[in-house]
Design an enzyme around this catalytic site. Structure first.
Site, PDB file in Angstrom:
ATOM      1  N   GLU A  82     -13.941  -3.093 -11.047  1.00 57.49           N
ATOM      2  CA  GLU A  82     -14.280  -2.031 -12.010  1.00 57.49           C
ATOM      3  C   GLU A  82     -13.965  -0.683 -11.389  1.00 57.49           C
ATOM      4  O   GLU A  82     -14.271  -0.431 -10.226  1.00 57.49           O
ATOM      5  CB  GLU A  82     -15.766  -2.116 -12.370  1.00 57.49           C
ATOM      6  CG  GLU A  82     -16.211  -1.125 -13.425  1.00 57.49           C
ATOM      7  CD  GLU A  82     -17.677  -1.301 -13.798  1.00 57.49           C
ATOM      8  OE1 GLU A  82     -18.447  -0.320 -13.657  1.00 57.49           O
ATOM      9  OE2 GLU A  82     -18.050  -2.426 -14.201  1.00 57.49           O
ATOM     10  N   HIS A 136      -4.230  -4.716  -2.785  1.00 60.29           N
ATOM     11  CA  HIS A 136      -3.988  -4.015  -4.051  1.00 60.29           C
ATOM     12  C   HIS A 136      -4.883  -4.534  -5.187  1.00 60.29           C
ATOM     13  O   HIS A 136      -5.020  -3.865  -6.207  1.00 60.29           O
ATOM     14  CB  HIS A 136      -2.505  -4.085  -4.442  1.00 60.29           C
ATOM     15  CG  HIS A 136      -2.060  -5.408  -4.997  1.00 60.29           C
ATOM     16  ND1 HIS A 136      -1.377  -6.334  -4.246  1.00 60.29           N
ATOM     17  CD2 HIS A 136      -2.176  -5.962  -6.226  1.00 60.29           C
ATOM     18  CE1 HIS A 136      -1.088  -7.382  -4.993  1.00 60.29           C
ATOM     19  NE2 HIS A 136      -1.575  -7.185  -6.204  1.00 60.29           N
ATOM     20  N   ASP A 166      -1.049  -5.896   2.976  1.00 55.79           N
ATOM     21  CA  ASP A 166      -1.621  -6.063   1.635  1.00 55.79           C
ATOM     22  C   ASP A 166      -2.666  -7.175   1.607  1.00 55.79           C
ATOM     23  O   ASP A 166      -2.703  -7.994   0.688  1.00 55.79           O
ATOM     24  CB  ASP A 166      -0.532  -6.342   0.597  1.00 55.79           C
ATOM     25  CG  ASP A 166      -1.036  -6.110  -0.828  1.00 55.79           C
ATOM     26  OD1 ASP A 166      -2.087  -5.460  -0.986  1.00 55.79           O
ATOM     27  OD2 ASP A 166      -0.384  -6.580  -1.782  1.00 55.79           O
ATOM     28  N   GLY A 250      -2.606 -11.327 -12.106  1.00 57.34           N
ATOM     29  CA  GLY A 250      -3.867 -12.047 -11.979  1.00 57.34           C
ATOM     30  C   GLY A 250      -3.799 -13.122 -10.909  1.00 57.34           C
ATOM     31  O   GLY A 250      -4.824 -13.561 -10.385  1.00 57.34           O
ATOM     32  N   SER A 252      -2.362 -12.537  -8.037  1.00 55.29           N
ATOM     33  CA  SER A 252      -2.395 -11.838  -6.752  1.00 55.29           C
ATOM     34  C   SER A 252      -3.678 -12.154  -5.995  1.00 55.29           C
ATOM     35  O   SER A 252      -4.776 -12.049  -6.540  1.00 55.29           O
ATOM     36  CB  SER A 252      -2.296 -10.321  -6.969  1.00 55.29           C
ATOM     37  OG  SER A 252      -1.023  -9.964  -7.419  1.00 55.29           O
ATOM     38  N   LEU A 307       6.294  -3.510  19.620  1.00 58.40           N
ATOM     39  CA  LEU A 307       7.274  -3.777  20.666  1.00 58.40           C
ATOM     40  C   LEU A 307       7.734  -2.473  21.310  1.00 58.40           C
ATOM     41  O   LEU A 307       7.956  -2.419  22.522  1.00 58.40           O
ATOM     42  CB  LEU A 307       8.470  -4.529  20.081  1.00 58.40           C
ATOM     43  CG  LEU A 307       9.553  -4.984  21.049  1.00 58.40           C
ATOM     44  CD1 LEU A 307       9.001  -6.021  22.022  1.00 58.40           C
ATOM     45  CD2 LEU A 307      10.745  -5.562  20.275  1.00 58.40           C
TER      46      LEU A 307
END
Length: 504
Positions: A82, A136, A166, A250, A252, A307
């Site tokens: 929300e 996200h 992510d 949806g 994800s 690295l």
């Protein structure tokens, strides 16, 4: 005589015709019976019946999705978020706090709007309520709820997140939950069957199947998102598992599992010009997921090892330009000062061919291998220099060229000049896009009452110093002996504000 012969011939013709007719009728009757019998055999359910019969489907050995679906579906959840409309999304200027003082909290609001909703998926990885999803999916959310496969609903708190991969880790107050165990994404092979499990378009507990189309795929989606959010520098890790399993909005944060039901990836993105599935989907490999989750649980933030070299993929044009004798490996374009690569003797022009005996032919593959380690870890780097094979042991460092592990300290409340300052929760930081701060309360009975600051204001900066925790407020304000000090921060509704405080 002729008459007698005629009558005999007629009689024989009649008998013969009758015989043919009877024979033909009998033959047709037999054919009809045969056809009727054949129809009854071919269509056994001519008469309707509501009885359902069980049937065993024969599937090729090794190609059965039932077990994987049964194992994984209970541990994949629906993540519902929300978002409130923030003041910064309406009308905003440094004068807002003063104008709101006179005109009320509704000042500058263009159109009254209710909360906005979002949704995605998540995977339970620990029976005591830890859930991994995409960053996200929950980024900037005011409220996060999790709906289980059995329809139970829990409010979730954010443990930590990593925009560079992510990934995000959530926690719900529950125990004895079904879990998915990690599978080794390194063992996945192109052409292998996998299942995508999630909640696309609010269709809960949806399972789709596909094959691994490619590994180590970089689609530049994370770096693009970071640039659009105003973040500087590219520290993203994109080495996706590409599949043709159907994935839609949806999905994800949902699970990519092998035929054993083991978690081999977190579904993250799709290749589409419409926003819906168009043939290819991409998942973060479990090798990266497990490391990020471990870091968030142990240290509160991801330990990123570097690295210390700028790298470039080798193609025919680069090979011709640099005089390289191979198209395999990753080219070192520059070595960073005081980095592990420099200290191990790596140079510009070297071609890295493997990390810890794992071949790397693309930048994404090299970055994925390094992302599995922490600052201070050593890796064996095989490389080519002048066509000769060499190896070096490189000690990885962090962004500050140090081998130290950084651990987020548990901030404590503090009091100063009559006001109380509380630490900011991880979820509030994620919601407001800040890295720390100090939330003030008790302003009315403090020396801050004349400044215009209201309770709930989160101080993020004092003059040129960042405020990461409550103790920083006293530390920095005490360091000023006179003049005017500017305090910068944000309210819980997203409104940014600046307040001058006179010292002396």
């Amino acid at each position: 005589m002729k008459t007698k012969q005629f009558i005999v011939g007629l009689t024989l013709s009649a008998l013969l015709g009758g015989g043919v007719a009877v024979g033909s009728y009998k033959l047709l009757e037999d054919d009809n019976q045969a056809n009727t019998s054949q129809e009854e055999v071919q269509y056994p359910k001519v008469r309707y019946t509501s009885e359902m019969r069980s049937s065993t489907n024969a599937v090729p050995e090794g190609l059965n999705f039932i077990k994987a679906a049964q194992v994984s579906t209970p541990a994949v959840v629906h993540v519902m978020t929300e978002y409130s409309v923030r003041s910064s999304d309406r009308y905003n200027s440094p004068m807002d706090p003063f104008l709101r003082e006179f005109f009320g909290d509704g000042f500058g609001e263009r159109v009254p709007q209710g909360p906005q909703m979002g949704s995605g998926s998540g995977v339970i990885i620990a029976s005591n309520g830890y859930i991994v999803t995409n960053n996200h999916v929950i980024d900037r959310a005011d409220k996060i709820e999790v709906v289980m496969d059995d329809k139970r609903k829990f409010e979730a708190t954010l443990v930590g997140s990593d925009p560079n991969t992510d990934l995000a880790l959530l926690k719900i107050n529950a125990d004895k939950l079904p879990v998915i165990r990690y599978g080794n994404s390194d063992d996945l092979q192109v052409g292998e069957w996998v299942l995508a499990v999630g909640n696309p378009m609010n269709l809960t507990s949806t399972v789709t199947a596909g094959i691994v189309s490619a590994k180590g795929r970089n689609i530049n989606i994370l770096s693009t998102n970071q640039r659009s959010n105003g973040q500087v520098g590219d520290m993203t890790i994109e080495s996706f598992i590409q599949t043709d399993a159907a994935v839609n909005p949806g999905n994800s944060g949902g699970a990519l599992v092998n035929l054993n039901g083991d978690l081999v990836g977190i579904n993250t993105a799709i290749a589409s010009q419409t926003g819906s599935f168009a043939g290819y989907s991409f998942a973060v490999p479990s090798a990266i997921v497990s490391k990020v989750v471990d870091d968030l649980l142990k240290y509160g933030e991801v330990q990123r090892a570097l690295l210390g070299a700028n790298i470039q993929e080798i193609d025919a044009a680069l090979a011709k330009e640099k005089g390289l004798k191979t198209l395999n490996g990753v080219y070192i374009a520059r070595v960073t000062e005081k980095s592990g690569a420099q200290e191990a003797g790596l140079q510009e022009g070297d071609v890295i061919t493997s990390i810890n005996d794992v071949a790397v032919n693309k930048s994404s593959q090299l970055l994925e291998q390094i992302a599995r380690y922490r600052p201070g870890d050593k890796v064996k780097v095989a490389y080519l220099r002048g066509g000769k094979e060499k190896t070096a042991n490189v000690t990885l460092k962090n962004l500050n060229s140090s081998t130290e592990i950084t651990k987020r300290a548990v901030a404590k409340s503090a009091s100063f000049d009559g006001a109380t300052f509380e630490p900011v929760s991880k979820q509030e930081m994620n919601k407001l896009g800040i890295d720390g701060g100090a939330k003030i309360s008790g302003v009315r009975n403090s020396k801050f009452r004349e400044t215009g600051i209201k309770d709930g204001f989160i101080i993020t900066r004092i003059d040129k110093y960042n405020v990461n925790q409550p103790a920083d407020v006293e530390k920095y304000l005490k360091s000023f002996e006179g003049g005017v000090v500017y305090i910068e921060g944000v309210y819980p509704d997203g409104l940014k504000a600046y307040y001058p405080i006179g010292k002396g």
